[in-house]
Design an enzyme around this catalytic site. Structure first.
Site, PDB file in Angstrom:
ATOM      1  N   ASP A  72       0.851  -1.188   0.000  1.00 40.37           N
ATOM      2  CA  ASP A  72       0.000   0.000   0.000  1.00 40.37           C
ATOM      3  C   ASP A  72       0.890   1.243   0.000  1.00 40.37           C
ATOM      4  O   ASP A  72       2.121   1.147  -0.165  1.00 40.37           O
ATOM      5  CB  ASP A  72      -1.015  -0.044   1.156  1.00 40.37           C
ATOM      6  CG  ASP A  72      -0.395   0.184   2.533  1.00 40.37           C
ATOM      7  OD1 ASP A  72       0.848   0.374   2.628  1.00 40.37           O
ATOM      8  OD2 ASP A  72      -1.151   0.178   3.521  1.00 40.37           O
ATOM      9  N   HIS A  73       0.270   2.402   0.210  1.00 36.00           N
ATOM     10  CA  HIS A  73       1.013   3.674   0.155  1.00 36.00           C
ATOM     11  C   HIS A  73       2.119   3.764   1.209  1.00 36.00           C
ATOM     12  O   HIS A  73       3.082   4.488   1.027  1.00 36.00           O
ATOM     13  CB  HIS A  73       0.036   4.850   0.304  1.00 36.00           C
ATOM     14  CG  HIS A  73      -0.878   4.685   1.479  1.00 36.00           C
ATOM     15  ND1 HIS A  73      -1.979   3.846   1.439  1.00 36.00           N
ATOM     16  CD2 HIS A  73      -0.845   5.199   2.729  1.00 36.00           C
ATOM     17  CE1 HIS A  73      -2.586   3.869   2.618  1.00 36.00           C
ATOM     18  NE2 HIS A  73      -1.917   4.675   3.419  1.00 36.00           N
ATOM     19  N   CYS A 103       2.737  -3.455   4.130  1.00 32.51           N
ATOM     20  CA  CYS A 103       1.961  -2.272   4.509  1.00 32.51           C
ATOM     21  C   CYS A 103       2.738  -1.608   5.643  1.00 32.51           C
ATOM     22  O   CYS A 103       3.907  -1.942   5.860  1.00 32.51           O
ATOM     23  CB  CYS A 103       0.509  -2.614   4.876  1.00 32.51           C
ATOM     24  SG  CYS A 103       0.240  -3.530   6.390  1.00 32.51           S
ATOM     25  N   GLY A 104       2.120  -0.679   6.359  1.00 31.72           N
ATOM     26  CA  GLY A 104       2.876   0.030   7.391  1.00 31.72           C
ATOM     27  C   GLY A 104       3.435  -0.904   8.446  1.00 31.72           C
ATOM     28  O   GLY A 104       4.630  -0.883   8.753  1.00 31.72           O
ATOM     29  N   THR A 105       2.561  -1.745   8.990  1.00 28.35           N
ATOM     30  CA  THR A 105       2.989  -2.692  10.024  1.00 28.35           C
ATOM     31  C   THR A 105       3.103  -4.126   9.509  1.00 28.35           C
ATOM     32  O   THR A 105       3.668  -4.975  10.196  1.00 28.35           O
ATOM     33  CB  THR A 105       1.951  -2.723  11.166  1.00 28.35           C
ATOM     34  OG1 THR A 105       0.684  -3.080  10.581  1.00 28.35           O
ATOM     35  CG2 THR A 105       1.847  -1.376  11.860  1.00 28.35           C
ATOM     36  N   GLY A 106       2.492  -4.394   8.375  1.00 29.56           N
ATOM     37  CA  GLY A 106       2.384  -5.769   7.874  1.00 29.56           C
ATOM     38  C   GLY A 106       1.176  -6.482   8.450  1.00 29.56           C
ATOM     39  O   GLY A 106       0.825  -7.589   8.014  1.00 29.56           O
ATOM     40  N   ILE A 107       0.512  -5.852   9.419  1.00 31.26           N
ATOM     41  CA  ILE A 107      -0.580  -6.541  10.124  1.00 31.26           C
ATOM     42  C   ILE A 107      -1.848  -6.605   9.263  1.00 31.26           C
ATOM     43  O   ILE A 107      -2.380  -7.690   9.006  1.00 31.26           O
ATOM     44  CB  ILE A 107      -0.881  -5.851  11.477  1.00 31.26           C
ATOM     45  CG1 ILE A 107       0.330  -5.965  12.407  1.00 31.26           C
ATOM     46  CG2 ILE A 107      -2.106  -6.489  12.139  1.00 31.26           C
ATOM     47  CD1 ILE A 107       0.203  -5.151  13.706  1.00 31.26           C
ATOM     48  N   GLY A 108      -2.314  -5.442   8.827  1.00 31.46           N
ATOM     49  CA  GLY A 108      -3.574  -5.419   8.080  1.00 31.46           C
ATOM     50  C   GLY A 108      -3.513  -6.267   6.829  1.00 31.46           C
ATOM     51  O   GLY A 108      -4.438  -7.045   6.523  1.00 31.46           O
ATOM     52  N   HIS A 118       7.888 -24.809   9.072  1.00 27.37           N
ATOM     53  CA  HIS A 118       6.801 -25.406   9.849  1.00 27.37           C
ATOM     54  C   HIS A 118       5.408 -25.083   9.326  1.00 27.37           C
ATOM     55  O   HIS A 118       4.484 -25.852   9.556  1.00 27.37           O
ATOM     56  CB  HIS A 118       6.883 -24.936  11.313  1.00 27.37           C
ATOM     57  CG  HIS A 118       8.025 -25.538  12.062  1.00 27.37           C
ATOM     58  ND1 HIS A 118       8.193 -25.399  13.420  1.00 27.37           N
ATOM     59  CD2 HIS A 118       9.081 -26.289  11.631  1.00 27.37           C
ATOM     60  CE1 HIS A 118       9.290 -26.048  13.804  1.00 27.37           C
ATOM     61  NE2 HIS A 118       9.854 -26.585  12.732  1.00 27.37           N
ATOM     62  N   ARG A 139       5.115 -34.022  10.466  1.00 29.88           N
ATOM     63  CA  ARG A 139       4.041 -33.628  11.403  1.00 29.88           C
ATOM     64  C   ARG A 139       3.482 -32.253  11.061  1.00 29.88           C
ATOM     65  O   ARG A 139       2.309 -31.958  11.336  1.00 29.88           O
ATOM     66  CB  ARG A 139       4.551 -33.663  12.845  1.00 29.88           C
ATOM     67  CG  ARG A 139       5.611 -32.615  13.174  1.00 29.88           C
ATOM     68  CD  ARG A 139       6.245 -32.871  14.534  1.00 29.88           C
ATOM     69  NE  ARG A 139       7.127 -31.792  14.965  1.00 29.88           N
ATOM     70  CZ  ARG A 139       8.370 -31.607  14.533  1.00 29.88           C
ATOM     71  NH1 ARG A 139       8.884 -32.422  13.612  1.00 29.88           N
ATOM     72  NH2 ARG A 139       9.112 -30.620  14.994  1.00 29.88           N
ATOM     73  N   HIS A 140       4.310 -31.420  10.440  1.00 29.29           N
ATOM     74  CA  HIS A 140       3.846 -30.071  10.089  1.00 29.29           C
ATOM     75  C   HIS A 140       2.825 -30.118   8.953  1.00 29.29           C
ATOM     76  O   HIS A 140       1.932 -29.277   8.889  1.00 29.29           O
ATOM     77  CB  HIS A 140       5.032 -29.179   9.716  1.00 29.29           C
ATOM     78  CG  HIS A 140       6.042 -29.096  10.817  1.00 29.29           C
ATOM     79  ND1 HIS A 140       5.757 -28.531  12.035  1.00 29.29           N
ATOM     80  CD2 HIS A 140       7.325 -29.553  10.888  1.00 29.29           C
ATOM     81  CE1 HIS A 140       6.816 -28.620  12.817  1.00 29.29           C
ATOM     82  NE2 HIS A 140       7.787 -29.244  12.152  1.00 29.29           N
TER      83      HIS A 140
HETATM   84  C1  RB5 Z   1      -1.874   2.766   6.450  1.00 36.44           C
HETATM   85  O1  RB5 Z   1      -1.778   4.004   7.081  1.00 36.44           O
HETATM   86  C2  RB5 Z   1      -1.700   1.653   7.462  1.00 36.44           C
HETATM   87  O2  RB5 Z   1      -2.832   1.554   8.259  1.00 36.44           O
HETATM   88  C3  RB5 Z   1      -1.433   0.353   6.757  1.00 36.44           C
HETATM   89  O3  RB5 Z   1      -0.309   0.495   5.949  1.00 36.44           O
HETATM   90  C4  RB5 Z   1      -1.141  -0.838   7.638  1.00 36.44           C
HETATM   91  O4  RB5 Z   1      -0.136  -0.569   8.560  1.00 36.44           O
HETATM   92  C5  RB5 Z   1      -2.305  -1.506   8.246  1.00 36.44           C
HETATM   93  O5  RB5 Z   1      -2.211  -2.541   8.924  1.00 36.44           O
END
Ligand code: RB5
Length: 142
Positions: free
Chosen positions: A8-9, A65-70, A98, A132-133
């Site tokens: 993303d951006h 993305c910013g954190t990789g989480i979303g 694994h 097993r994995h």
């Molecule tokens: C964008 O501002 C940010 O929310 C996105 O890149 C990401 O970190 C979401 O998990």
């Protein structure tokens, strides 16, 4: 090796550096991420990379993305995708050994570019251990 990459951006600069390094090492990189700083929605990018992995155009995917989480949460909603959010070479390697992860997710606002590259190299160069994995991964797929 063919790898699909999407961001993303928040991940444009990080993605560009990663692509440059990976291409110089001989990897074939398909860029389906955004190349501008205009705001985009990371689930749309997760879908594009996931499709390339699932249809076999790419062996692996990289999502940024910013954190990789979303972007990892979004990708993991797609059947057949196992996206691993990695912060170091150890988690990148273990996600292949694994979990047979087929996408690595990285946080552009969390990792330095050199560490991001090291994570990707550990990821793409590690084979799934099976055994097993494989049973556990099979249960995830069910
Ligand atoms: C964008 O501002 C940010 O929310 C996105 O890149 C990401 O970190 C979401 O998990």
């Amino acid at each position: 090796m063919k790898i699909a990459i999407g961001n993303d951006h928040a991940g444009v600069e990080f993605k560009n550096k990663l692509m440059e390094e990976l291409r110089s090492k001989g990897y074939e990189i398909m860029n389906v991420g955004t190349d501008t700083l205009d705001s985009v929605d990371y689930p749309d990018i997760a879908k594009k990379v996931s499709e390339k992995v699932l249809n076999g155009e790419a062996k692996f995917g990289i999502l940024i993305c910013g954190t990789g989480i979303g972007i990892s949460i979004a990708a993991n909603k797609i059947k057949g995708i196992r996206a691993a959010l990695c912060h170091n070479e150890y988690t990148a390697k273990l996600s292949r050994l694994h979990n047979d992860a087929n996408i690595i997710a990285l946080g552009a606002r969390v990792l330095g570019e050199d560490l991001g590259l090291a994570c990707v190299e550990a990821f793409v160069n590690t084979e799934f251990e099976g055994g097993r994995h494989a049973r556990r991964v099979g249960k995830i797929e069910q």
